[in-house]
Every structure is written in C-alpha cells, then in structure tokens.
Design an enzyme around this catalytic site. Structure first.
Site, PDB file in Angstrom:
ATOM      1  CG  PHE A 122      -1.938   1.094   1.241  1.00  0.00           C
ATOM      2  CD1 PHE A 122      -2.922   1.146   0.257  1.00  0.00           C
ATOM      3  CD2 PHE A 122      -1.948   2.051   2.240  1.00  0.00           C
ATOM      4  CE1 PHE A 122      -3.888   2.136   0.267  1.00  0.00           C
ATOM      5  CE2 PHE A 122      -2.917   3.049   2.261  1.00  0.00           C
ATOM      6  CZ  PHE A 122      -3.885   3.096   1.272  1.00  0.00           C
ATOM      7  NE  ARG A 195      10.464  -8.442  40.967  1.00  0.00           N
ATOM      8  CZ  ARG A 195      11.765  -8.586  41.103  1.00  0.00           C
ATOM      9  NH1 ARG A 195      12.334  -9.776  40.912  1.00  0.00           N
ATOM     10  NH2 ARG A 195      12.518  -7.555  41.426  1.00  0.00           N
ATOM     11  CD  GLN A 206      -5.760  -0.923  48.387  1.00  0.00           C
ATOM     12  OE1 GLN A 206      -5.682   0.296  48.264  1.00  0.00           O
ATOM     13  NE2 GLN A 206      -6.565  -1.505  49.263  1.00  0.00           N
ATOM     14  CD  GLU A 290      -4.571   2.210   7.129  1.00  0.00           C
ATOM     15  OE1 GLU A 290      -5.489   2.980   6.810  1.00  0.00           O
ATOM     16  OE2 GLU A 290      -4.138   1.317   6.388  1.00  0.00           O
TER      17      GLU A 290
END
Length: 311
Positions: A122, A195, A206, A290
C-alpha cells in the site's frame, strides 16, 4: 453485541492457536534480526487467514469483516508486525480490488492474494503528503508512474477509492491496537502473580491491582468500538466516524497500557528478556499510520459540526 457466531468463534480460535504456536515463539527473534517471515504468510494462506473475508469464489473463506478484525487482534497479540502485514495485504490491498476492480482484475489478482501466494503493498504517503491525502502528486498514466512514495507497507516484497479504503483500514489498525494492548496486559498480569517483593507477589499491592483493572476495562471498551465499526461495515452502513473513533481510542489504549505494562515490570520491562519494550514500540505507531490521532479527531469533529468546522 458480544455474541459471536459459531463460525466467528472458530475463526478466532484458529487464529489464536496459530499465533500462539507459530508466531509468538519467534516474534522476538524476528524483531531483533529485522526478519520478514515470508513463509509464514504462505502458511496463513493455507489456513484461510490471508483471505478470511474474501468470497469463496475467489479462493477466500467468505467470512465477514468482524471475523477479519478478530483475526487481526489475535495475530497482533503475538506480533504486531504480522498483524499489520495482514491488515495492509487484505484491508488496504485485496478488498479494494474486490470493491472497485473489474471482473478480470478480480479473477487475476484476488485468488493468489487470498491464498497467500502473493502479497499486497500500500503506497499512500509521499514526501509532502501523508495525513493530507488529498495533496498526493504521484500519478499513473498510460502505464507510466511518476512521483515519489515512502513508507510503503509490504513494499519490499485514486482519491475516492483510497479514502474509502482508509475507512476500513482504520478499523483494522484499531483491532491491531487492541491485540497489542492485550499482549501487554496479559504479560503484566502474569508478572504481577509471579514477581515477589516484600514477602509476597506484587499483585497484592493496590497500586498494581488498580493498574490492571484499568487496563482490562479500557481494552474491553476499545474492542467494543472496533466491533461496532466492523458490524456497521458488514451491514453496508456508513462507518467513517465509527472507524475513526475506534482507531483514536484503541491506539491510545495500546500506547498507555503497554506503558503501564512496562511500569509494572520495572527494570525488566526495558530488557530483551521480556517483550514489554517491543509491545510499547509497536503500540506507538498505531497512533500514526492509517491517519494520525489528530486526523481521527478532525474526522469526528467535522461530522459533529458540519460546515461550522470549516469556517
């Protein structure tokens, strides 16, 4: 919206297995060696992936456009370069021939493309025209091509048509971006489980949990936009704005969430031992090709404001 047909699920699962078995184990090496695995696309052609939404009469599978985006997501999760090669080959190359070519051209070119025997390239961008596609200067008259092109995807191996191709192409790149984001998310999730720090897995913190929750939520939202745009295209309905929205959002999700994956992996994210840094590199370009994110916003804004946007 989330219901897939049995055929769509079968195609998705086929692409996922192929990606896991044939692409993911080699993606890092291909990246390091700058290798283009031409033989891979012949194998994909034998499975029907290179012509997944090409009619059966032209040696394709005859599936819908949504199935094509499912394939793109799964392949891009394993290797974004494989995903974009298919996106250009099928979305930007093969489908325009089907939509705009003569019957002779369709019979001559589409079957070998659908089988993976040949690849499409293209050529849009020029030195002075990329996002401004209306300013293209190259021409083809009487078999003679004049002008200069650059960044021709798949290159090493007209205006209405080009713009309509971009409408669908943006959906494909959005699906690619979802796949890249998924890859980063899945890597980060597994790493958070394995880990250990300060006496346990880092997934118990958290801060890590919140990152992963946001990542999954945004990926699901991006996929929803992709599926909406793909279904509109399948239905033959206008999808310019929806494609732009999908690409704008999914590409941003890919960039930010692969960045979060890097953050979760810490120093390891910058090493070749893990693919996180490759995912981050792959994600950024989805905001550029694009049509840049700025162009997607322009498309959306003009649809909202009409003539007022041009004043």
């Amino acid at each position: 919206m989330w219901d897939l047909t049995a055929e769509q699920r079968e195609i998705r699962d086929l692409a996922r297995r192929f990606a896991d078995e044939q692409i993911a184990p080699n993606a890092g090496r291909w990246d390091r060696e700058h290798h283009f695995p031409r033989e891979l696309y012949s194998e994909m052609g034998q499975l029907g992936l290179m012509g997944v939404c090409v009619p059966e009469g032209y040696d394709g599978v005859g599936a819908d456009y949504l199935s094509y985006t499912l394939v793109l997501e799964e392949l891009s999760r394993a290797d974004a370069s494989v995903g974009v090669t298919l996106a250009v080959h099928l979305g930007a190359g093969t489908l325009p021939i089907l939509n705009w070519g003569t019957e002779d051209q369709k019979q001559r070119y589409v079957p070998p493309l659908a089988r993976g025997d040949e690849l499409c390239a293209f050529a849009l961008t020029e030195p002075e025209a990329g996002s401004d596609a209306s300013n293209l200067r190259s021409s083809a008259i009487g078999g003679r091509i004049t002008g200069t092109k650059q960044w021709i995807t798949n290159g090493s191996y007209g205006m209405r048509i080009a713009l309509s191709t971009l409408d669908g192409g943006r959906i494909g790149i959005a699906a690619q971006a979802v796949g890249i984001a998924r890859a980063g998310f899945e890597l980060a999730t597994e790493y958070a489980k394995e880990r250990h720090a300060f006496g346990g897995p880092i997934g118990r913190f958290q801060a890590i949990q919140q990152k992963l929750a946001d990542m999954q939520t945004e990926i699901e939202a991006a996929r929803a936009l992709v599926w909406r745009a793909a279904r509109l295209k399948d239905a033959g309905r206008p999808h310019t704005v929806e494609g732009a929205q999908a690409k704008l959002f999914a590409s941003r999700v890919a960039r930010t969430q692969t960045g979060e994956a890097l953050q979760i992996l810490g120093g390891y994210g910058y090493t070749k031992e893990f693919p996180a840094e490759r995912y981050y590199r792959d994600a950024k370009v989805t905001e550029i090709y694009e049509g840049t994110s700025e162009i997607q916003r322009l498309v959306i804004a003009r649809a909202l404001l009409g003539e007022a946007a041009k004043a």
